[in-house]
Motif scaffolding. Structure first.
Motif, PDB file in Angstrom:
ATOM      1  N   PRO A   1       4.323   1.618 -96.445  1.00  0.00           N
ATOM      2  CA  PRO A   1       5.265   0.906 -97.324  1.00  0.00           C
ATOM      3  C   PRO A   1       4.578  -0.155 -98.172  1.00  0.00           C
ATOM      4  CG  PRO A   1       6.217   1.190 -95.153  1.00  0.00           C
ATOM      5  CD  PRO A   1       4.786   1.649 -95.047  1.00  0.00           C
ATOM      6  N   PHE A   2       5.090  -0.307 -99.397  1.00  0.00           N
ATOM      7  CA  PHE A   2       4.603  -1.249-100.402  1.00  0.00           C
ATOM      8  C   PHE A   2       3.253  -0.840-100.992  1.00  0.00           C
ATOM      9  CE2 PHE A   2       7.291  -3.755 -97.502  1.00  0.00           C
ATOM     10  CZ  PHE A   2       8.305  -4.083 -98.393  1.00  0.00           C
ATOM     11  N   PHE A   3       2.926   0.435-100.842  1.00  0.00           N
ATOM     12  CA  PHE A   3       1.757   0.993-101.512  1.00  0.00           C
ATOM     13  C   PHE A   3       2.188   2.271-102.239  1.00  0.00           C
ATOM     14  CE2 PHE A   3       0.018  -1.602 -98.135  1.00  0.00           C
ATOM     15  CZ  PHE A   3      -1.035  -2.264 -98.758  1.00  0.00           C
ATOM     16  N   SER A   4       1.384   2.690-103.195  1.00  0.00           N
ATOM     17  CA  SER A   4       1.791   3.770-104.104  1.00  0.00           C
ATOM     18  C   SER A   4       2.120   5.066-103.372  1.00  0.00           C
ATOM     19  CB  SER A   4       0.684   4.017-105.134  1.00  0.00           C
ATOM     20  OG  SER A   4      -0.544   4.345-104.484  1.00  0.00           O
ATOM     21  N   GLY A   5       1.349   5.395-102.358  1.00  0.00           N
ATOM     22  CA  GLY A   5       1.599   6.644-101.649  1.00  0.00           C
ATOM     23  C   GLY A   5       2.961   6.697-100.989  1.00  0.00           C
ATOM     24  N   PHE A   6       3.470   5.540-100.596  1.00  0.00           N
ATOM     25  CA  PHE A   6       4.800   5.506 -99.976  1.00  0.00           C
ATOM     26  C   PHE A   6       5.857   5.984-100.966  1.00  0.00           C
ATOM     27  CE2 PHE A   6       8.763   3.262 -98.981  1.00  0.00           C
ATOM     28  CZ  PHE A   6       8.959   3.683 -97.670  1.00  0.00           C
TER      29      PHE A   6
ATOM     30  N   TYR B   1      12.909   2.432-100.974  1.00  0.00           N
ATOM     31  CA  TYR B   1      12.990   1.370 -99.972  1.00  0.00           C
ATOM     32  C   TYR B   1      14.402   1.256 -99.411  1.00  0.00           C
ATOM     33  CZ  TYR B   1       8.331   0.141-101.480  1.00  0.00           C
ATOM     34  OH  TYR B   1       6.993   0.180-101.748  1.00  0.00           O
ATOM     35  N   THR B   2      14.778   2.292 -98.684  1.00  0.00           N
ATOM     36  CA  THR B   2      16.003   2.214 -97.893  1.00  0.00           C
ATOM     37  C   THR B   2      15.626   1.895 -96.452  1.00  0.00           C
ATOM     38  OG1 THR B   2      15.955   4.577 -97.381  1.00  0.00           O
ATOM     39  CG2 THR B   2      17.120   3.908 -99.384  1.00  0.00           C
TER      40      THR B   2
END
Length: 274
Positions: free
Chosen positions: A39-44, A136-137
């Motif tokens: 989370p909070f990175f591009s791959g996420f 981001y749920t």
């Protein structure tokens, strides 16, 4: 960059680099978290879009495969590699941070990984179709963190089993390594034998035949062509001498010669057409 700085490429030869390469460690971990869909990175954001699309299309096997791929990527790239490469047993390597241009390139890539992960809307705007997706749920973040944290727990529990060994891992390079070996064998054995056989035949058969042919051609040239040329030259010289004798400079002589020629031609014509 680690290979560039240390000259080593095996995990069994690396370790303890975090002391001398802290910036490299930090930038590497940003890339590792991004490719692992943290989370909070591009791959996420990007992987979540693909997984969600597969789920909406009821492709359970694809969803499972992508989830396992994220877990495996995090295990390998986000845990095993940095642990043994940067935090493993000290190997006494004299390493330092890579050149500034490499750090700048890594920094720019890391910044993009974080920016896309935190603010994905510019990425959505670049896509060819409208995007109605919210990465981001609560459920999605919890699910992703659960997979990654359980992967980390498995890494800790089975750390001994994951210790690198001083072996060569099979990869796609196996094909061109074996292919190169087969090619060298073919070049050194069958091809070299064929070349040697051709050379022997050329030296024992072709070259002597060419030499004999050249000798025959030389004899024909000397005794045939040259003899004919010399005979023609002698005939021309003889004819020239005769003509020189006939050139007296007296007009009456030329007239008599012309009359004699006409008479001779008439006689020949009459005999032929009788």
């Amino acid at each position: 960059m680690v290979i560039h700085v240390t000259g080593r490429r095996k995990l069994t030869e690396l370790g303890g680099l975090y002391r001398t390469m802290p910036l490299t460690v930090a930038l590497y971990m940003v890339g590792a978290f991004a490719i692992s869909a943290f989370p909070f990175f591009s791959g996420f954001v990007t992987k979540s879009m693909v997984v969600a699309a597969a789920g909406q299309d009821h492709r359970a096997l694809v969803v499972l495969a992508l989830t396992m791929a994220s877990s495996g990527t995090f295990l390998h790239t986000g845990l095993k590699l940095p642990y043994y490469m940067f935090f493993g047993t000290e190997r006494g390597l004299e390493a330092r941070e890579p050149p500034r241009n490499m750090l700048v390139a890594m920094g720019m890539a890391a910044l993009l990984c974080i920016a896309i992960g935190v603010f994905p809307q510019p990425l959505y705007a670049l896509l060819p179709y409208p995007v109605e997706f919210e990465a981001y749920t609560g459920a999605h973040v919890t699910e992703s963190l659960g997979v990654l944290l359980f992967t980390a727990l498995g890494f800790v529990l089975f750390l001994r089993a994951l210790d690198p060994e001083n072996t060569i891992s099979l990869d796609t390079d196996w094909f061109y390594r074996k292919g190169a070996r087969c090619f060298m064998w073919f070049a050194e054995k069958p091809l070299a034998s064929y070349e040697k056989a051709v050379s022997n035949v050329s030296e024992t058969v072709a070259l002597p035949l060419l030499r004999r042919t050249a000798r025959v051609g030389l004899r024909v040239d000397l005794n045939g062509v040259d003899a004919v040329v010399k005979s023609v030259a002698r005939a021309i010289l003889h004819g020239g001498g005769v003509l020189r004798l006939l050139q007296t400079g007296v007009v009456t002589h030329y007239a008599l010669a012309m009359i004699a020629g006409v008479i001779a031609a008439t006689v020949v014509f009459a005999v032929v057409w009788r």
